[in-house]
Scaffold this motif. Structure first.
Motif, PDB file in Angstrom:
ATOM      1  N   THR A 224       0.849  -1.184   0.000  1.00  0.00           N
ATOM      2  CA  THR A 224       0.000   0.000   0.000  1.00  0.00           C
ATOM      3  C   THR A 224       0.889   1.238   0.000  1.00  0.00           C
ATOM      4  O   THR A 224       2.110   1.135   0.102  1.00  0.00           O
ATOM      5  CB  THR A 224      -0.948   0.032   1.211  1.00  0.00           C
ATOM      6  N   THR A 225       0.276   2.389  -0.112  1.00  0.00           N
ATOM      7  CA  THR A 225       0.913   3.651   0.232  1.00  0.00           C
ATOM      8  C   THR A 225       0.338   4.118   1.561  1.00  0.00           C
ATOM      9  O   THR A 225      -0.685   3.605   2.023  1.00  0.00           O
ATOM     10  CB  THR A 225       0.644   4.726  -0.837  1.00  0.00           C
ATOM     11  N   LEU A 226       0.979   5.095   2.179  1.00  0.00           N
ATOM     12  CA  LEU A 226       0.460   5.762   3.378  1.00  0.00           C
ATOM     13  C   LEU A 226       0.724   7.256   3.227  1.00  0.00           C
ATOM     14  O   LEU A 226       1.384   7.694   2.289  1.00  0.00           O
ATOM     15  CB  LEU A 226       1.126   5.212   4.644  1.00  0.00           C
ATOM     16  N   ASN A 227       0.234   8.041   4.175  1.00  0.00           N
ATOM     17  CA  ASN A 227       0.449   9.502   4.138  1.00  0.00           C
ATOM     18  C   ASN A 227       0.110  10.098   2.776  1.00  0.00           C
ATOM     19  O   ASN A 227       0.882  10.843   2.184  1.00  0.00           O
ATOM     20  CB  ASN A 227       1.894   9.848   4.537  1.00  0.00           C
TER      21      ASN A 227
ATOM     22  N   LYS B  35      -6.329  -0.479   4.127  1.00  0.00           N
ATOM     23  CA  LYS B  35      -5.316  -1.427   3.681  1.00  0.00           C
ATOM     24  C   LYS B  35      -4.307  -1.708   4.793  1.00  0.00           C
ATOM     25  O   LYS B  35      -3.846  -2.847   4.957  1.00  0.00           O
ATOM     26  CB  LYS B  35      -4.607  -0.884   2.445  1.00  0.00           C
ATOM     27  N   LEU B  36      -3.952  -0.686   5.554  1.00  0.00           N
ATOM     28  CA  LEU B  36      -3.033  -0.863   6.676  1.00  0.00           C
ATOM     29  C   LEU B  36      -3.646  -1.770   7.737  1.00  0.00           C
ATOM     30  O   LEU B  36      -2.983  -2.685   8.254  1.00  0.00           O
ATOM     31  CB  LEU B  36      -2.681   0.491   7.280  1.00  0.00           C
ATOM     32  N   GLU B  37      -4.898  -1.547   8.052  1.00  0.00           N
ATOM     33  CA  GLU B  37      -5.588  -2.372   9.043  1.00  0.00           C
ATOM     34  C   GLU B  37      -5.601  -3.834   8.616  1.00  0.00           C
ATOM     35  O   GLU B  37      -5.364  -4.741   9.429  1.00  0.00           O
ATOM     36  CB  GLU B  37      -7.012  -1.858   9.239  1.00  0.00           C
ATOM     37  N   ASP B  38      -5.870  -4.073   7.333  1.00  0.00           N
ATOM     38  CA  ASP B  38      -5.881  -5.448   6.817  1.00  0.00           C
ATOM     39  C   ASP B  38      -4.471  -6.049   6.873  1.00  0.00           C
ATOM     40  O   ASP B  38      -4.313  -7.213   7.268  1.00  0.00           O
ATOM     41  CB  ASP B  38      -6.375  -5.469   5.374  1.00  0.00           C
TER      42      ASP B  38
END
Length: 219
Positions: free
Chosen positions: A178-181, A211-214
């Motif tokens: 994923t990406t973040l920020n 996506k981060l949670e998953d």
């Protein structure tokens, strides 16, 4: 548990903090609210200190439950303070920014491919796990490309299928991209996490948060 966060106006909270299952090492200029959030969301105690006289402790420290690897440029007083909480190995290498160059959990570690054999052996003793050399997503700074916990790994979106398989084999957890920020491909600077929770930069989008949670199984 997951929370949007910011460190002194900066959403790249992983640059200034490092955490394992029980301890967070945080730059000493952190405000009290940030420290309280880290302790509550991650269920850890906190240690406020510089490393090598620098506030970017997240870039200079890599930890799992067994030990911490920190920059070989760390001052004696800093090393002694950290070693009161967790065993420490000093990374004496031109790639001494351990947080940027090491991706680790309690099952394994992937490290910058240019780190020498002596330091590999020292890190293996500190972490109590095998260290495997490999780039990720075309980057030698694997700790910047990804973030690992004992529940999952979140990875740079350019991570290849073969690299995902290697990460999962070495770290013994599922890896997702994923990406973040709000589109940042460098995951490590955006995030502070363990199996109990995560703090992520506050410009992270709802889709990225999902996506981060998953990826880290934060349910």
């Amino acid at each position: 548990m997951m929370r949007l966060s910011r460190y002194g106006g900066n959403p790249n909270i992983g640059v200034y903090s490092a955490a394992n299952e029980s301890l967070a090492i945080i730059s000493p200029d952190a405000d009290a609210g940030y420290v309280e959030d880290v302790e509550r969301i991650l269920g850890v105690r906190s240690l406020l200190t510089t490393v090598a006289g620098s506030f970017v402790v997240g870039s200079l420290v890599a930890m799992n439950s067994a030990g911490a690897v920190i920059s070989g440029l760390a001052e004696e007083a800093e090393t002694e303070m950290i070693s009161e909480h967790i065993p420490v190995y000093l990374l004496h290498s031109r790639h001494n920014a351990a947080g940027n160059n090491v991706l680790v959990n309690d099952f394994g570690a992937i490290v910058n491919p240019y780190i020498d054999d002596d330091n590999i052996r020292g890190m293996e003793r500190a972490f109590g796990v095998k260290c495997v050399r490999s780039p990720i997503a075309g980057l030698d700074t694997v700790g910047s490309a990804c973030k690992a916990t004992n529940k999952g790994v979140v990875c740079h979106p350019n991570t290849t299928a073969d690299e995902l398989k290697l990460i999962e084999k070495v770290l013994n957890v599922e890896a997702r991209k994923t990406t973040l920020n709000h589109g940042s491909r460098l995951i490590g600077p955006c995030l502070l996490a363990n199996t109990k929770g995560a703090l992520v930069g506050d410009i992270t989008t709802p889709i990225e948060m999902g996506k981060l949670e998953d990826a880290l199984n934060l349910f």
